[in-house]
Design a protein around this motif. Sequence first.
Motif, PDB file in Angstrom:
ATOM      1  N   LEU A 404     -18.050  18.557 -17.250  1.00 22.32           N
ATOM      2  CA  LEU A 404     -17.410  19.109 -16.063  1.00 22.32           C
ATOM      3  C   LEU A 404     -17.266  18.079 -14.950  1.00 22.32           C
ATOM      4  N   GLU A 405     -18.239  17.211 -14.784  1.00 24.62           N
ATOM      5  CA  GLU A 405     -18.165  16.234 -13.692  1.00 24.62           C
ATOM      6  C   GLU A 405     -16.956  15.318 -13.852  1.00 24.62           C
ATOM      7  N   ASP A 406     -16.745  14.791 -15.038  1.00 20.97           N
ATOM      8  CA  ASP A 406     -15.589  13.926 -15.271  1.00 20.97           C
ATOM      9  C   ASP A 406     -14.287  14.701 -15.149  1.00 20.97           C
ATOM     10  N   ILE A 407     -14.277  15.938 -15.610  1.00 16.79           N
ATOM     11  CA  ILE A 407     -13.047  16.733 -15.553  1.00 16.79           C
ATOM     12  C   ILE A 407     -12.648  16.981 -14.102  1.00 16.79           C
ATOM     13  N   LEU A 408     -13.596  17.378 -13.269  1.00 10.30           N
ATOM     14  CA  LEU A 408     -13.279  17.648 -11.867  1.00 10.30           C
ATOM     15  C   LEU A 408     -12.859  16.374 -11.141  1.00 10.30           C
ATOM     16  N   ALA A 409     -13.444  15.233 -11.524  1.00  8.50           N
ATOM     17  CA  ALA A 409     -13.054  13.978 -10.890  1.00  8.50           C
ATOM     18  C   ALA A 409     -11.608  13.617 -11.215  1.00  8.50           C
ATOM     19  N   TYR A 410     -11.210  13.796 -12.464  1.00  7.83           N
ATOM     20  CA  TYR A 410      -9.846  13.444 -12.849  1.00  7.83           C
ATOM     21  C   TYR A 410      -8.837  14.504 -12.444  1.00  7.83           C
ATOM     22  N   LEU A 411      -9.278  15.699 -12.056  1.00  4.17           N
ATOM     23  CA  LEU A 411      -8.343  16.680 -11.510  1.00  4.17           C
ATOM     24  C   LEU A 411      -7.794  16.237 -10.159  1.00  4.17           C
ATOM     25  N   GLY A 412      -8.491  15.337  -9.476  1.00  3.29           N
ATOM     26  CA  GLY A 412      -8.000  14.797  -8.213  1.00  3.29           C
ATOM     27  C   GLY A 412      -7.336  13.449  -8.360  1.00  3.29           C
ATOM     28  N   ASN A 413      -6.969  13.059  -9.587  1.00  2.00           N
ATOM     29  CA  ASN A 413      -6.339  11.766  -9.803  1.00  2.00           C
ATOM     30  C   ASN A 413      -4.971  11.715  -9.149  1.00  2.00           C
ATOM     31  N   LYS A 414      -4.580  10.499  -8.750  1.00  2.00           N
ATOM     32  CA  LYS A 414      -3.307  10.331  -8.062  1.00  2.00           C
ATOM     33  C   LYS A 414      -2.132  10.476  -9.009  1.00  2.00           C
ATOM     34  N   ASN A 415      -2.321  10.104 -10.267  1.00  2.27           N
ATOM     35  CA  ASN A 415      -1.226  10.154 -11.237  1.00  2.27           C
ATOM     36  C   ASN A 415      -0.981  11.604 -11.657  1.00  2.27           C
ATOM     37  N   PRO A 416       0.241  12.121 -11.530  1.00  5.82           N
ATOM     38  CA  PRO A 416       0.496  13.519 -11.916  1.00  5.82           C
ATOM     39  C   PRO A 416       0.276  13.775 -13.401  1.00  5.82           C
ATOM     40  N   GLN A 417       0.577  12.778 -14.248  1.00 12.61           N
ATOM     41  CA  GLN A 417       0.390  12.968 -15.681  1.00 12.61           C
ATOM     42  C   GLN A 417      -1.086  13.136 -16.022  1.00 12.61           C
ATOM     43  N   VAL A 418      -1.935  12.308 -15.407  1.00 13.04           N
ATOM     44  CA  VAL A 418      -3.379  12.411 -15.633  1.00 13.04           C
ATOM     45  C   VAL A 418      -3.894  13.751 -15.130  1.00 13.04           C
ATOM     46  N   LYS A 419      -3.409  14.156 -13.983  1.00 19.03           N
ATOM     47  CA  LYS A 419      -3.872  15.426 -13.415  1.00 19.03           C
ATOM     48  C   LYS A 419      -3.467  16.604 -14.298  1.00 19.03           C
ATOM     49  N   GLU A 420      -2.255  16.579 -14.807  1.00 17.02           N
ATOM     50  CA  GLU A 420      -1.793  17.680 -15.652  1.00 17.02           C
ATOM     51  C   GLU A 420      -2.529  17.708 -16.987  1.00 17.02           C
ATOM     52  N   GLY A 421      -2.733  16.526 -17.595  1.00 19.34           N
ATOM     53  CA  GLY A 421      -3.474  16.486 -18.851  1.00 19.34           C
ATOM     54  C   GLY A 421      -4.907  16.955 -18.686  1.00 19.34           C
TER      55      GLY A 421
END
Length: 909
Positions: A404-421
């Motif tokens: 969960l920690e990594d998932i929540l961190a990447y949910l705030g990523n700047k790249n829209p593709q990373v955020k959507e994936g």
Amino acid sequence: MADKEEDFSSLPLPDRFTHKLWKVRKEAYEEAAKQFSASPDESDPCFRPFVNESGLWKSAVADSNVAAQQEGIIALCAFLKFGGRDGALRTRGVTVSSMVEKSLSSTRAAIKQNALEAILLYIELDVAAPVLEDVITGLSNKVPKNVAATLSALTAIFHNYGCKIVDPKPVLKALPKVFGAADKNVRAEATNLTVELYRWLREAMKPMFWGELKPSQQTDLEAQFEKVKADPPPKQERLLRSQQAAAAAAPAGGAEGDEAEGYEEPEEVAEVDAFSLAEPVDISKKIPPNFSDMLASSKWKDRKEAVDALAQVLNVPRIKDSDFNEVTRGLAKCMKDANVAVVTQAAQCIELLAKGMRHGFGKHRAVVMQPIMDRLKEKKATVADALGTALDAVFGSTNLTDCLEDILAYLGNKNPQVKEGTMKFLIRCLRTTRDVPSKPEIASICESGKKLLSESSPALRDGGAEILGTVMKIIGERAMLPNLEGLDDIRKNKVKEFFETADVRAKEKPKPAPVARAPPAAAKKMVGGKRPAAKKAAPAAAAPRAPESIPSSPQPTPKHAAPGSKLGIPKSSGNAGLKAPQKRTLAAPGTASPRRALGGPPVMPADDEPAAPPQPRLGLSRGLAGRSLAKPAAAPAQFPPDSPPPSSGFTAVERAELEELRAANERLSRQLDDMRQERSKFMSEIQELKNQNAGLIEDHTRDVLSIKAKETQLVRARSDVEATEQVNERLRRELERLKRALSRAEGLGAASGMGSPGEPRQSWQSPLPHFLISWSAVTSPTHDDAGIFRDPGFAAANRNRMSFASTLSEEKENGEMMYPRSKLSPEMRHAGSTASSGRGSPARGFRGAPSRDDGSDSGTGMTRERPVSSLPQPSGGAPGESWRRAAEVTSQLKARIEQMKAKQGFPRP
């Protein structure tokens, strides 16, 4: 005959079981079955002889007379049914093999049916593994009829108990052999057994034996599988004795549900896959030794070959745990590879390794998970699908808390593709997890989901609503309401839509309502058996009691004290309440509770136990005269349900201290929750700032590279400008020189045609430089000196009269050399040719440009009545030819000037 029968009946049953007459044996089997059925319990003496002498049953189930054999198997079934587990453990080793060999293939249906029932009872009483081992030996029988009967028994075993109770691996390994039998009945029973196993295992069973079957057999089985694919999940038909005992021990309200759980477990059946059926394979020695070197190669084909070879090694159902640190680090580096084929294959390797190791892969999660999520920026669908599958396999080896920690961190990523994936990965995790997230985790997930609801992309907004809807499906609508505060009705409705369609495995079970406990047994045992209504009565306030000492008469202390009693001692009734003040004098002064009087710490009363009434202080005792005789009569009065319980044995100071401690505990708990939420919020903000910082660094790097590229272009442009200016300056000087030469030549021609003979000779001295001219012996017969003087442009000179030496000498005399035309660009050559034939150039008559309609030359403004030069006119007007002709004309002009000077008698300089 009658005497013989009496003698036979007088024999013990064990002796009659081994009698030589089959009728005696048959009657003994029948009598034993009746005794077993009439026994009160499994400890009855009738079972003892047959438990001690298990060989009796071996001869009974394999009796040579079929009528006696039938009764013997019926007696064994009664023995197992009523005799219990001990008898089954003692006898199964000698009876199962005999029944498989002689009973299952009998011509009598009753023998076959009872033999199968006995085998099922052996499994029911203990476990299935020993029984299954003895049954499988029948597959090696040489008689096809026995093999077919054994396969039919195995089908019945799996149908009744399922693959959760009976291990299917030994049977799956033996299927290819029976499918290769020559007897069609054996193959038919093997097909039935395979279809039954498919009902429980589905596609997970195929890796165990599918490759060893013939293509025609595979086709036939696929046709049979299609018939049962639409069937509901199978259920366990029979319960083990241990399951029956657990169901009987469950509360009455949940007995049916617990019993259903014993055999109706569709989720557990779905967990049976190739991993649980296969044996672990050690692949550490099969990995290529140069794997790391090939991954570090600069050629993408070498890296692709390395991951392809690793994928072939990892393609096994189950992998034995070993040291894969180097492999996982190499695969994590492949996520940054520029070649998408390498990235896709590396993701498949991670998927195979995670599925093959399951929970053993959890220690490698931190190495591969973040690189995979970084690569989610890839827009190609095939790469994104491979990365998503690899993430799902990694999650299957861990749990939601770890990821969960990594998932929540990447949910705030700047790249829209990373955020959507990452968003899609979180939704899949919430759907497949079997563990309900904790309250802090739910708060963090909901906070991230609400942030996604405010995104500009519709896909991200829908994903945020789906996250919240899935969480609501797990914890319930009521528990989700605080997490939806601040959302408008439109967004709430969107969340509700996803809630209704969400499919999850983990669901928050509602807390059961508190069940009122029955009164303790001590309350029922009153003196004289009175007060039967104590079962329904609520806790009543008893008469004040002192912390009495333990009475002299021994009374057992129950686990829970009865209402209105102390230390498990029943409260006396009637006049016994008047003796309480006398007992009060036995306690030590200053004691506040009976537990303290006995030396123990104060104990809080349980929530479901009635509290004792407050104890009067010892110092206030005034004997019988100081007590109110009306209080004992009012003591049995019941409190209403909403009234507070009677006070315990604590003093007011202790109760106040206890309430203060409870309040402090609640306050600290709230503070701890607040601090956890703040920490989670700060961590998310820190991660967001890190992402912003990374984005700024990336933008800065991109800007610096752009500036450097612009500077490089500027330097190149400046160098081109300088080279162009040099060429222009050189051409300008050449043009000026030609203009001066032409003007001087025109001046000399004018002076020779119009000047008087009396002018001094100095005026005829040409200022032109001295040329090295090699004259040609050929002279044009059509032009004479007078003609040359009449033509001020000297355009009638023949270019064949000049040699290349004149031009070369001119360049040497002026101190400059012309660059070869091949070294100049076509643009420079064209520009030079245009600039060199201007208004004053002697070559203006050779441009080949069209003439004006008014009769004047378009380039110079001269009339067309001028004599036309005899030199050949250019046909094209190429830039190189113009330069060459201009140089030749200039050389010819200078040669004619020298001729005129020689004829006039001017001395040579």
